[in-house]
Design a protein around this motif. Structure first.
Motif, PDB file in Angstrom:
ATOM      1  N   UNK A  16       0.838  -1.213   0.000  1.00 19.48           N
ATOM      2  CA  UNK A  16       0.000   0.000   0.000  1.00 19.48           C
ATOM      3  C   UNK A  16       0.867   1.255   0.000  1.00 19.48           C
ATOM      4  N   UNK A  17       2.081   1.174   0.541  1.00 22.50           N
ATOM      5  CA  UNK A  17       2.920   2.374   0.569  1.00 22.50           C
ATOM      6  C   UNK A  17       3.411   2.741  -0.829  1.00 22.50           C
ATOM      7  N   UNK A  19       1.327   3.499  -3.126  1.00 18.99           N
ATOM      8  CA  UNK A  19       0.250   4.250  -3.777  1.00 18.99           C
ATOM      9  C   UNK A  19       0.704   5.630  -4.282  1.00 18.99           C
ATOM     10  N   UNK A  20       1.385   6.400  -3.436  1.00 20.76           N
ATOM     11  CA  UNK A  20       1.799   7.731  -3.900  1.00 20.76           C
ATOM     12  C   UNK A  20       2.811   7.646  -5.037  1.00 20.76           C
ATOM     13  N   UNK A  21       3.844   6.795  -4.910  1.00 14.65           N
ATOM     14  CA  UNK A  21       4.761   6.662  -6.049  1.00 14.65           C
ATOM     15  C   UNK A  21       4.045   6.228  -7.337  1.00 14.65           C
ATOM     16  N   UNK A  24       2.164   9.228  -8.731  1.00 11.16           N
ATOM     17  CA  UNK A  24       3.137  10.125  -9.377  1.00 11.16           C
ATOM     18  C   UNK A  24       3.527   9.577 -10.757  1.00 11.16           C
ATOM     19  N   UNK A  54      -9.845   8.880  -2.170  1.00 13.10           N
ATOM     20  CA  UNK A  54      -9.540   9.759  -1.043  1.00 13.10           C
ATOM     21  C   UNK A  54      -8.115  10.283  -1.103  1.00 13.10           C
ATOM     22  N   UNK A  55      -7.198   9.432  -1.485  1.00 15.83           N
ATOM     23  CA  UNK A  55      -5.793   9.855  -1.548  1.00 15.83           C
ATOM     24  C   UNK A  55      -5.586  10.824  -2.717  1.00 15.83           C
ATOM     25  N   UNK A  58      -6.899  14.208  -1.871  1.00 17.27           N
ATOM     26  CA  UNK A  58      -6.302  14.885  -0.716  1.00 17.27           C
ATOM     27  C   UNK A  58      -5.133  15.777  -1.137  1.00 17.27           C
ATOM     28  N   UNK A  59      -4.324  15.283  -2.068  1.00 20.77           N
ATOM     29  CA  UNK A  59      -3.077  15.972  -2.406  1.00 20.77           C
ATOM     30  C   UNK A  59      -3.282  16.952  -3.559  1.00 20.77           C
ATOM     31  N   UNK A  60      -2.788  18.195  -3.354  1.00 23.65           N
ATOM     32  CA  UNK A  60      -2.963  19.242  -4.364  1.00 23.65           C
ATOM     33  C   UNK A  60      -2.324  18.872  -5.704  1.00 23.65           C
ATOM     34  N   UNK A  61      -1.246  18.091  -5.670  1.00 25.63           N
ATOM     35  CA  UNK A  61      -0.499  17.828  -6.907  1.00 25.63           C
ATOM     36  C   UNK A  61      -1.246  16.950  -7.897  1.00 25.63           C
ATOM     37  N   UNK A  62      -2.088  16.050  -7.388  1.00 22.08           N
ATOM     38  CA  UNK A  62      -2.703  15.079  -8.292  1.00 22.08           C
ATOM     39  C   UNK A  62      -3.881  15.715  -9.038  1.00 22.08           C
TER      40      UNK A  62
ATOM     41  N   UNK B 238      11.147   9.553  -0.871  1.00 19.71           N
ATOM     42  CA  UNK B 238       9.725   9.565  -1.186  1.00 19.71           C
ATOM     43  C   UNK B 238       9.343  11.008  -1.506  1.00 19.71           C
ATOM     44  N   UNK B 241       3.354  15.418  -2.333  1.00 20.20           N
ATOM     45  CA  UNK B 241       2.429  15.720  -3.419  1.00 20.20           C
ATOM     46  C   UNK B 241       1.672  17.018  -3.157  1.00 20.20           C
ATOM     47  N   UNK B 242       2.388  17.988  -2.583  1.00 17.74           N
ATOM     48  CA  UNK B 242       1.814  19.321  -2.482  1.00 17.74           C
ATOM     49  C   UNK B 242       0.955  19.568  -1.263  1.00 17.74           C
ATOM     50  N   UNK B 243       1.096  18.756  -0.209  1.00 16.20           N
ATOM     51  CA  UNK B 243       0.315  18.982   1.003  1.00 16.20           C
ATOM     52  C   UNK B 243       1.225  19.525   2.099  1.00 16.20           C
ATOM     53  N   UNK B 256       3.880   8.503   3.749  1.00 19.20           N
ATOM     54  CA  UNK B 256       4.816   7.466   3.283  1.00 19.20           C
ATOM     55  C   UNK B 256       4.089   6.119   3.190  1.00 19.20           C
ATOM     56  N   UNK B 257       3.145   5.894   4.119  1.00 21.84           N
ATOM     57  CA  UNK B 257       2.414   4.626   4.116  1.00 21.84           C
ATOM     58  C   UNK B 257       1.394   4.546   2.975  1.00 21.84           C
ATOM     59  N   UNK B 258       1.265   5.635   2.206  1.00 22.52           N
ATOM     60  CA  UNK B 258       0.362   5.613   1.061  1.00 22.52           C
ATOM     61  C   UNK B 258      -1.039   6.091   1.376  1.00 22.52           C
ATOM     62  N   UNK B 260      -3.841   9.297   2.944  1.00 16.49           N
ATOM     63  CA  UNK B 260      -4.020  10.741   3.027  1.00 16.49           C
ATOM     64  C   UNK B 260      -3.119  11.252   4.150  1.00 16.49           C
ATOM     65  N   UNK B 276       4.758   2.425   9.782  1.00 17.70           N
ATOM     66  CA  UNK B 276       4.229   1.050   9.772  1.00 17.70           C
ATOM     67  C   UNK B 276       4.078   0.500  11.199  1.00 17.70           C
TER      68      UNK B 276
END
Lengths: 150, 524
Positions: A16-17, A19-21, A24, A54-55, A58-62, B238, B241-243, B256-258, B260, B276
């Protein structure tokens, strides 16, 4: 994009970690993250669609829609304000013909807010298609306008 | 001929790439370094001569020939002898601006890896003791003793443990983390490797905000280049993303855990249940980058500098409307006035300084009458402010402090993670109150019809806008009440510290809020 996601998880795993990479990577590949991809992303990382949505939101970049062909990110934070940033923001909106936070109707340029680029003694600052520009004044706005017209 | 040109994002924003290309075209061997840290002389070119490195700046590409002929009028001489640099105490930034940031040979030649070697020759407990003895406190803003945090993680029995570097430097007016990661990335890697040895961690993360693309690129390259030297410890970058809120440590861990980037309630402390759910050292870039010096030169050498309980040096960042902006590393205890007026040279616009904001968007605004304050965690806390990440943003007399107070609330509303109500709702109510105060001050027509009487009369709190008392006195009372709720009711520093800029603006500059109270400092 389904193959792109499969290829990414093959290289980086399905934790799950990731997800952000992964988000991107998708945005770098496609320019934005279409809502239609959410189920595939959720399946790939064994998450719920709601979780992924939700993710992303949440983040302005996406971005969920395609950006302008050119993106001008103008800093709105205090240090740039102390150097006349608010006036430059208004001038940039006039010069580029687009309001802050919007994409111009012809899709050519988007003007987006950013809160600090870490160039705080030489503002007002911007990122023009990822390239840093400092000490923005009327002449610099003219150069930026010419650049994004292409 | 060998010349040095910075590849720092700020230098590039001022045209350093074009300058470097011009010197390369002229046949020079161009070394791209980090930034020396004084932006009024950027783009800076340093030419290697028999008398050492001679600086010229600011220069443009067309100046290359004149610089190489040594006839250019912008000759500065040896950069380290300029007044801006001569009095600095560069412990953490000793190599920044001098070496090629990605050259392992130069890093080693300038004292690199000595701290890690010393640490690895000692027991973990001895390393933690050295960090404790140095008096190092968290440079991210909270000022918590770094050694005590490490001790907690060392004593935790769970495994694996993690080292996390908070490089989500979102505060306006700060850029020290960015400069260090771009100018001396191995220093941060060495600090993290020492932390890993001290607490028994095998893997580390550097969480860098996406607004810093140069730093992300440089750190990734540096991690790859130095992997064999820090092994078995491994590291990865890592990207944020702009937050802004992800600069809060627990939100950063969730990110980092992916997830919000929402703030966690504490306890449990990240030192015991962090990334974690495992014991985690989470420190700011500057805290970790101070550690190699402490191990190499000794805790006493670090602790010998400083003021009161604030030991060592602070890389202060002079920003905003300041003549000589940049990075100034100095022992704690220097006064705010010395930093702004003597070193910064006052405003860039040449107008009088009216206010400085210390510590980013959550830091207090101070008037020049408080410039006697020494740079020290406790002194600033006592004066109703905070040092934060040591960014100082200078404003001249054209600033509208009510507008800045409104901006603080607006920024909190934009960046709130939404988990706790005082921050999520309070910030929006704060913007509305500031709009009413500014409207009343400017004599703008009242937005909603002001009721006269009614069966409850005018109220401070009401869902009906036409029953709210919009007088400045009533609204500032309401603002103070709201600030109190946010300060004591928020989960983290975003909602909890937004009252600092708002209330300090109100307290020190009441005239901008249309206050009826007499102005404390009469205009001269």
């Amino acid at each position: 994009m389904e193959e792109f996601i499969a290829g990414w998880t093959a290289r980086h795993g399905t934790g799950r970690d990731g997800l952000l990479p992964l988000l991107h990577a998708i945005q770098a590949e496609a320019g934005h993250i279409d809502d239609a991809l959410v189920p595939a992303i959720a399946r790939a990382l064994n998450l719920s669609r709601a979780d992924v949505h939700g993710v992303i939101t949440f983040y302005h970049d996406f971005r969920r829609t395609a950006p302008g062909r050119h993106v001008v990110k103008l800093c709105r934070a205090e240090s740039c304000q102390a150097r006349g940033g608010a006036a430059m923001e208004a001038a940039a909106a006039r010069r580029l013909g687009v309001a802050m936070g919007e994409t111009r109707a012809d899709g050519q340029v988007a003007l987006e807010p950013v809160y600090c680029l870490g160039l705080c003694a030489i503002g007002p600052n911007a990122l023009v298609d990822g390239r840093p520009v400092a000490r923005i004044d009327a002449a610099a706005l003219d150069r930026i306008a010419a650049e994004v017209a292409a | 001929m060998k010349v040095y040109v910075s590849r720092d994002m700020a230098s590039v924003a001022l045209g350093a790439d074009d300058v470097a290309r011009a010197f390369a075209d002229a046949g020079c061997d161009v070394v791209r370094t980090g930034s020396r840290g004084l932006f009024s002389i950027e783009p800076l070119v340093e030419v290697e001569t028999d008398e050492g490195r001679i600086g010229y700046g600011p220069v443009t590409p067309v100046d290359a020939a004149a610089v190489l002929a040594r006839t250019h009028p912008a000759r500065l001489g040896p950069v380290e002898q300029l007044p801006f640099f001569a009095a600095q105490q560069r412990f953490t930034f000793a190599r920044c601006g001098i070496i090629d940031p990605l050259s392992l040979a130069e890093y080693g030649a300038h004292g690199g890896w000595q701290g890690l070697e010393t640490a690895r020759a000692q027991s973990p407990q001895a390393v933690v003791d050295a960090v404790k003895a140095s008096g190092l406190r968290g440079r991210g803003g909270a000022g918590f003793p770094t050694g005590i945090k490490w001790q907690t993680v060392l004593d935790a029995s769970a495994s694996p443990k993690y080292i996390v570097c908070n490089a989500d430097e979102g505060d306006s007016g700060t850029f020290a983390d960015r400069m260090l990661m771009e100018g001396d990335p191995f220093c941060l890697i060495e600090g993290m490797a020492i932390a890993a040895h001290a607490v028994g961690a095998a893997h580390g993360y550097i969480y860098i905000r996406s607004e810093y693309p140069f730093a992300i690129r440089t750190m990734r390259a540096a991690i790859e280049a130095s992997a064999h030297l820090v092994a078995p410890f491994t590291l990865e970058v890592r990207e944020g993303a702009g937050a802004y809120v992800c600069g809060e440590e627990t939100a950063l861990l969730d990110s980092i855990e992916g997830k919000r980037g929402q703030v966690r309630a504490k306890p449990p402390l990240p030192a015991l249940k962090g990334l974690f759910g495992q014991p985690t050292v989470i420190n700011n870039v500057l805290s970790l980058a101070a550690v190699p010096f402490i191990l190499a030169d000794g805790a006493d050498a670090y602790a010998a500098v400083g003021f009161g309980r604030s030991r060592g040096t602070m890389p202060v960042q002079l920003a905003g409307n300041v003549k000589h902006g940049g990075l100034y590393e100095i022992g704690f205890g220097i006064t705010l006035g010395e930093l702004v007026n003597d070193i910064g040279g006052g405003t860039a616009s040449g107008r009088p300084v009216r206010a400085v904001q210390v510590g980013g968007p959550l830091g207090a605004y101070f008037p020049p009458s408080m410039f006697h304050l020494p740079f020290d965690y406790e002194a600033f806390a006592q004066a109703g402010g905070l040092i934060g990440h040591a960014g100082i943003t200078v404003f001249d007399d054209s600033v509208d402090m009510a507008h800045m107070a409104r901006f603080a609330m607006e920024f909190c509303a934009v960046e709130s993670c939404g988990k706790c109500t005082p921050c999520r709702i309070g910030s929006t109510r704060g913007v509305e109150i500031m709009d009413r105060i500014i409207d009343a001050r400017d004599g703008a027509p009242v937005r909603a019809k002001a009721a006269d009487g009614g069966y409850l009369g005018k109220a401070l709190y009401s869902r009906a806008p036409d029953r709210v008392d919009v007088s400045p006195d009533a609204q500032t009372a309401l603002l103070r009440d709201l600030a109190d709720t946010m300060k004591y009711g928020s989960l983290c520093a975003l909602g909890g510290f937004t009252p600092y800029p708002v209330l300090s603006a109100l307290d020190h500059f009441p005239e901008d809020f249309g206050a009826s109270a007499p102005v404390k400092e009469a205009a001269e």
